[in-house]
Every structure is written in C-alpha cells, then in structure tokens.
Scaffold this motif. Sequence first.
Motif, PDB file in Angstrom:
ATOM      1  N   GLN A   1       1.375   7.749  -6.595  1.00 26.34           N
ATOM      2  CA  GLN A   1       0.453   8.845  -6.857  1.00 26.34           C
ATOM      3  C   GLN A   1       1.070  10.226  -6.601  1.00 26.34           C
ATOM      4  O   GLN A   1       0.384  11.243  -6.682  1.00 26.34           O
ATOM      5  CB  GLN A   1      -0.822   8.661  -6.016  1.00 26.34           C
ATOM      6  CG  GLN A   1      -1.568   7.370  -6.364  1.00 26.34           C
ATOM      7  CD  GLN A   1      -2.939   7.267  -5.716  1.00 26.34           C
ATOM      8  OE1 GLN A   1      -3.197   7.877  -4.685  1.00 26.34           O
ATOM      9  NE2 GLN A   1      -3.822   6.516  -6.357  1.00 26.34           N
TER      10      GLN A   1
ATOM     11  N   PRO B   1       0.816  -1.229   0.000  1.00 27.20           N
ATOM     12  CA  PRO B   1       0.000   0.000   0.000  1.00 27.20           C
ATOM     13  C   PRO B   1       0.841   1.268   0.000  1.00 27.20           C
ATOM     14  O   PRO B   1       0.463   2.272  -0.623  1.00 27.20           O
ATOM     15  CB  PRO B   1      -0.836  -0.119   1.279  1.00 27.20           C
ATOM     16  CG  PRO B   1      -0.124  -1.100   2.143  1.00 27.20           C
ATOM     17  CD  PRO B   1       0.564  -2.039   1.213  1.00 27.20           C
TER      18      PRO B   1
ATOM     19  N   PHE C   1      -3.295  -2.092  -1.744  1.00 25.67           N
ATOM     20  CA  PHE C   1      -4.068  -2.612  -0.614  1.00 25.67           C
ATOM     21  C   PHE C   1      -4.562  -4.039  -0.870  1.00 25.67           C
ATOM     22  O   PHE C   1      -4.705  -4.831   0.064  1.00 25.67           O
ATOM     23  CB  PHE C   1      -5.234  -1.681  -0.286  1.00 25.67           C
ATOM     24  CG  PHE C   1      -4.819  -0.456   0.476  1.00 25.67           C
ATOM     25  CD1 PHE C   1      -4.525  -0.536   1.834  1.00 25.67           C
ATOM     26  CD2 PHE C   1      -4.683   0.773  -0.157  1.00 25.67           C
ATOM     27  CE1 PHE C   1      -4.118   0.579   2.554  1.00 25.67           C
ATOM     28  CE2 PHE C   1      -4.272   1.901   0.549  1.00 25.67           C
ATOM     29  CZ  PHE C   1      -3.990   1.807   1.914  1.00 25.67           C
ATOM     30  N   ILE C   2      -4.806  -4.391  -2.138  1.00 23.75           N
ATOM     31  CA  ILE C   2      -5.203  -5.772  -2.446  1.00 23.75           C
ATOM     32  C   ILE C   2      -4.019  -6.715  -2.276  1.00 23.75           C
ATOM     33  O   ILE C   2      -4.151  -7.808  -1.719  1.00 23.75           O
ATOM     34  CB  ILE C   2      -5.783  -5.864  -3.878  1.00 23.75           C
ATOM     35  CG1 ILE C   2      -7.088  -5.074  -3.975  1.00 23.75           C
ATOM     36  CG2 ILE C   2      -6.030  -7.328  -4.264  1.00 23.75           C
ATOM     37  CD1 ILE C   2      -7.614  -4.922  -5.391  1.00 23.75           C
TER      38      ILE C   2
ATOM     39  N   PHE D   1      -8.176  -1.193 -11.319  1.00 20.78           N
ATOM     40  CA  PHE D   1      -7.824  -0.630 -10.018  1.00 20.78           C
ATOM     41  C   PHE D   1      -6.814   0.494 -10.184  1.00 20.78           C
ATOM     42  O   PHE D   1      -5.996   0.487 -11.105  1.00 20.78           O
ATOM     43  CB  PHE D   1      -7.224  -1.700  -9.099  1.00 20.78           C
ATOM     44  CG  PHE D   1      -8.089  -2.922  -8.908  1.00 20.78           C
ATOM     45  CD1 PHE D   1      -9.309  -2.836  -8.254  1.00 20.78           C
ATOM     46  CD2 PHE D   1      -7.670  -4.162  -9.377  1.00 20.78           C
ATOM     47  CE1 PHE D   1     -10.098  -3.958  -8.069  1.00 20.78           C
ATOM     48  CE2 PHE D   1      -8.452  -5.286  -9.203  1.00 20.78           C
ATOM     49  CZ  PHE D   1      -9.676  -5.190  -8.543  1.00 20.78           C
ATOM     50  N   SER D   2      -6.849   1.444  -9.252  1.00 18.78           N
ATOM     51  CA  SER D   2      -5.791   2.449  -9.185  1.00 18.78           C
ATOM     52  C   SER D   2      -4.564   1.798  -8.562  1.00 18.78           C
ATOM     53  O   SER D   2      -4.644   0.707  -7.995  1.00 18.78           O
ATOM     54  CB  SER D   2      -6.237   3.635  -8.332  1.00 18.78           C
ATOM     55  OG  SER D   2      -6.363   3.241  -6.963  1.00 18.78           O
ATOM     56  N   THR D   3      -3.411   2.474  -8.647  1.00 25.65           N
ATOM     57  CA  THR D   3      -2.196   1.910  -8.049  1.00 25.65           C
ATOM     58  C   THR D   3      -2.344   1.752  -6.543  1.00 25.65           C
ATOM     59  O   THR D   3      -1.847   0.789  -5.953  1.00 25.65           O
ATOM     60  CB  THR D   3      -0.980   2.791  -8.365  1.00 25.65           C
ATOM     61  OG1 THR D   3      -1.230   4.133  -7.911  1.00 25.65           O
ATOM     62  CG2 THR D   3      -0.684   2.806  -9.853  1.00 25.65           C
ATOM     63  N   ALA D   4      -3.046   2.684  -5.902  1.00 27.67           N
ATOM     64  CA  ALA D   4      -3.266   2.580  -4.454  1.00 27.67           C
ATOM     65  C   ALA D   4      -4.135   1.369  -4.125  1.00 27.67           C
ATOM     66  O   ALA D   4      -3.865   0.637  -3.159  1.00 27.67           O
ATOM     67  CB  ALA D   4      -3.920   3.849  -3.922  1.00 27.67           C
ATOM     68  N   GLN D   5      -5.172   1.139  -4.926  1.00 27.47           N
ATOM     69  CA  GLN D   5      -6.041  -0.023  -4.699  1.00 27.47           C
ATOM     70  C   GLN D   5      -5.281  -1.324  -4.906  1.00 27.47           C
ATOM     71  O   GLN D   5      -5.455  -2.277  -4.147  1.00 27.47           O
ATOM     72  CB  GLN D   5      -7.249   0.053  -5.636  1.00 27.47           C
ATOM     73  CG  GLN D   5      -8.245   1.146  -5.272  1.00 27.47           C
ATOM     74  CD  GLN D   5      -9.319   1.326  -6.339  1.00 27.47           C
ATOM     75  OE1 GLN D   5      -9.074   1.160  -7.536  1.00 27.47           O
ATOM     76  NE2 GLN D   5     -10.533   1.659  -5.900  1.00 27.47           N
ATOM     77  N   VAL D   6      -4.430  -1.374  -5.917  1.00 25.11           N
ATOM     78  CA  VAL D   6      -3.595  -2.562  -6.140  1.00 25.11           C
ATOM     79  C   VAL D   6      -2.743  -2.835  -4.903  1.00 25.11           C
ATOM     80  O   VAL D   6      -2.596  -3.975  -4.446  1.00 25.11           O
ATOM     81  CB  VAL D   6      -2.699  -2.389  -7.384  1.00 25.11           C
ATOM     82  CG1 VAL D   6      -1.662  -3.510  -7.465  1.00 25.11           C
ATOM     83  CG2 VAL D   6      -3.539  -2.375  -8.652  1.00 25.11           C
TER      84      VAL D   6
END
Length: 461
Positions: free
Chosen positions: A174, A167, A290-291, A283-288
């Motif tokens: 970003q 994360p 956290f996944i 997904f955004s890079t931030a979402q990637v």
Amino acid sequence: MTSLSLKSAGLGELGERTLRKVRRRVMPLIVLLYFVAYLDRNNVGFAKLTMSEDIGLNAAAYGLGAGIFFLGYALLEVPSNAGMYRFGARKWLARILITWGIFATAMCLVNGETTYYIIRFLLGAAEAGFFPAILFYLTLWFPAAQRVTVLGIFILAQPISNALGAPVSGLLLQMDGIMGLHGWQWLYIIEGIPAIILGLLTPILMTDRPRDAKWLNPDEREWLATTMDKELAVKSSSGSHNFLSGLKDKRTLTYSALYFGLVCGIYGLGLWMPTIVAALGKFSTAQVGFIVLIPYSVAAVFVFFWSKRADKTGKRAWHSAVSMVLAGMGLLAAGYLLPVNPVLALIALTAAAMGIYGAIAPFLSMPSAALTGAAAASGLALINSLGNLGGFVAPYAVGLLNDSTGNNQSGLLFLSFCLCVTAVATYLYARKRPEGDAALDPSVAATAAVTPDSTHPAKIS
C-alpha cells in the motif's frame, strides 16, 4: 514405544546444561537467518498481487519466474556447500547473506518477464548452500537423538516468516506512489536490506565448531566436543564419510527424490497462498496479508509440538509420512471447498500448512542422521539441490493449471497428489532404517552409553 528424551538418552546434568546453553546461543541467530531467507524467497507471492498487472505477467509466467529461483539454487548448491566446508560457517554464511540481500533488493528493478526471470535466477544462485549449510552446522552442535527438536525450532522460521511476513507484505504493497515507486518495489527493498545487515553481523555472532566456543565453560566445551566426536566415530566406522562419498551414497539420491515431492507441497502452497486467499473474496492487499497469517500461525504451533513428539518417540519416518498425508488431505479438501465455502476452505488450507511444515523437521533429520562428516555436507547439499527442483516444478505447474482451467482447484489437487505419493514412499523406505526409527540407530545407544559425566543410564524402551 521408543522413548528418547534428553534424559533418557543418558546426557546427564552436564550434557543437559551444555545443550541448553548451546540452544540459547546458537538457535536464535539460526532462526532469524532462516526467517529472512524464507521471507526473501517467498515475498514474490505477495508482490504478484500488484506486480503482475504492472509488468504484464500471466499466471504461468509468474509461476515460471517464481520457480526459476530454484534452478539457480540447485546449480550452485553443492559447490556452495563445499565452500562452507572449506572456509567455515561464519565466513561462508556471511557471503551468502550479503549476495542474496543484494539480489533480493534488486527485485525492485524488475520491469518485465525477462528481468523477472534473470533476477529470480540470480537470487537463487546467491542463496545456494544456505539451507544445507545450516543443516550441516547443526550436526556439529547437537547429537542425533536431540536433532529433530532442534530442526523443528529451525523449521519454525518458515511458517513464522510467512505468518509475520504476510501482513507486513500486504501493508507494504500500500506504499504505492511514495517517491515514485510501486508498493511491490518498496516490498522488495525493505525486506531485502535485513539480509545484508545480518551478513555483516554473522561473522561476529557465530562460532564455527564446539571447540571454538569460548562462551561455554571448559567442562561443557570438552563434553560437547567429545560427545560429537564419538558419535561421528560410531557412524564413520560403518562407511566412508569423505565429501565425494556423500554425493555417491544411494541414500542421498533416495532422499533427494523424496524431498522433491515434499518441496512441491512447500512452495506450491507458499508461493500461491496469497493468490488463493485473494480468490476467497474481495479483499485489499492488507486484508489478504492478515488472512494468510492464520494458517501459518497455527502451523507454527503444530511444528513445535510435532517435532518434539518425533524426538520423543524416535519415529521420524512415521511422523514425516503422517504429516504429509495431513497436508495432502488438506489441499484436496481446499480444492473442492474453494468454490463452495471460503471459511471451510481456509480451515482446509490451515490443515495443509500444518502438515507441510510439520513434515520438514522429522524428514530432514533422517538424512542428517544417516550421513556424517564431509559426506553430510555434500549429501545434504545434493538432497537440498535436487529436492528443491520441486520448488521450480510445482509453482510453474500450478500456474499452467490455473491458466488452463481458470481456477485454483486443479493446482491444489496436483499438490495433494504429490504429497500423498511422497508420504507413502517415505514411510515404506525409511520405517525400518536406523535414521527412520531411532530405536534401530546404533550410534544413539552408543553415544548414550559412553557419554562423559553421564548420571542417567541410557534407556531405550
């Protein structure tokens, strides 16, 4: 079933108190150093999400550059560990940390394939010797019977680094445009600087050997030094343990080949995980980030449980093999589920991460138990050097397969095959060897029997 807990190994109250104090003093710094190392070598997986388009990298070129790190690493691994044995852990690890921190930060200067390859190679060369130096360092402080759990704590830094780093890396991407830099450039700068700072602090915080440990009471210091000397004497009586003998030992070459297969899984998955997760949806890079945190967080819990179980039973070969099979099956399932169901594919990737990281501690405890003295320093360096060539082969092979097929499935199937073959080979080779099954190791029984101030008799049942 073999039972080799702390008490059953005959440590006594003094031994348990001493090792408890050693764990609290030694392990936090060791884990932190490896956390940063793993972050700096794997953050290229996240940087790729935006860097590839900015500098014009296809999947094969990315995989080649990601893997070139391990060529530099392999070439200088044994010479670097010779330096550590000569100058001591404190000074040598400080040198490694500072130089790799400089090159990790310099990754922000990459502007095309050539500079990408060169700096990744130099980063690997700078970090060479770090991992086997830490493994050898742990053999100086912890008896063999307790080493799997300690290695498990150390290895925890890998999934935790990926879990926490994912994360953070996603969010750093970003920062695009701040001070005229790309987000991936900020990622390399911010995540590279901590290694330099830790390199300056390590000589102050680290102690080379038990007899130098002023933070132990005199009786604790004497107990630990005597215990480790006696364990070394028992093992040394069965063969040579000078620096060159570790390089020529047949066990070293065998474990190098086996480690190659395991490392293919470790870095094949680690360096491609962000890309695989990004392919599950929009997904955004931030979402990637956290996944990606999910499989590594679960893996970290499993590593701790599995390492303690391996220590308790002494069945190191069995635990290594079963864990690699779990990883192979997880990758196989993920390969077929990626186009079908993203949630099930993520569950399969989580099982793969559990298996891959769960296998490392019981596996590495075997050569570290088999080799002693200077032979351990050279042998562990060669195992890590040759084995980590899998870190070059796997990312590059996965990149080529992804480019040729247009999907991630073939790469995952390749990694699954590597791990399953390695699992079978590891079990067949090590299951009846002393380092593979602690019940067959004479040094464990001998150390327990002669441990000073032992209030608990040795118990191997």
